[in-house]
Design an enzyme around this catalytic site. Structure first.
Site, short mmCIF file in Angstrom:
data_model
loop_
_atom_site.label_atom_id
_atom_site.label_comp_id
_atom_site.label_asym_id
_atom_site.label_seq_id
_atom_site.Cartn_x
_atom_site.Cartn_y
_atom_site.Cartn_z
N HIS A 1 0.72 -1.26 -0.05
CA HIS A 1 0.11 -0.07 -0.10
C HIS A 1 0.88 1.23 0.07
O HIS A 1 0.72 2.16 -0.77
CB HIS A 1 -0.97 -0.01 1.31
CG HIS A 1 -1.94 1.13 1.32
ND1 HIS A 1 -1.65 2.43 1.45
CD2 HIS A 1 -3.33 1.17 0.70
CE1 HIS A 1 -2.62 3.20 1.55
NE2 HIS A 1 -3.66 2.55 0.88
N GLY B 1 -9.46 -5.89 -0.73
CA GLY B 1 -10.53 -4.74 -0.54
C GLY B 1 -10.31 -4.11 -1.94
O GLY B 1 -10.10 -4.52 -2.94
#
Length: 119
Positions: A11, A71
């Site tokens: 991320h 996600g």
């Protein structure tokens, strides 16, 4: 065909120290002879595009999302990013593995670590 290469895709964060565990994995893979780059979705560099550019001559590039769950980033953003990579580097095969949390081995290791830490 050239040997496979790996992009570790994380991320990213504003704190540089956040990347240390991922850098450690990258460094261990390099020491084992794997062509590998670490890339970040946001806040840090290199980006996925930059990492792919460095490895595009390897024939096959395996993108490993270092996320515990699927996600929105992995369900929507990553497929769009990979589609662009495939257009830009038509001679390179890009494959994406499931998220780390989809691996029974990873979940077992986390469980064992938690049990050990709780003793």
């Amino acid at each position: 065909m050239s040997p496979s290469a790996v992009i570790l895709f994380a991320h990213g964060a504003r704190e540089p120290e956040w990347a240390q565990p991922f850098e450690s994995v990258r460094d261990r893979l390099r020491a084992a002879g794997t062509a590998v780059e670490l890339a970040f979705l946001e806040f840090m560099s290199p980006s996925l595009d930059e990492a792919a550019e460095r490895l595009a001559d390897k024939g096959t590039v395996i993108i490993v999302p270092l996320f515990l769950a699927q996600g929105a980033h992995l369900k929507r953003e990553l497929p769009a990013m990979v589609a662009k990579l495939r257009k830009r580097h038509a001679k390179t095969e890009f494959r994406v593995t499931p998220a780390l949390g989809d691996s029974p081995e990873i979940l077992a290791a986390v469980t064992e670590w938690v049990l050990s830490a709780a003793r």
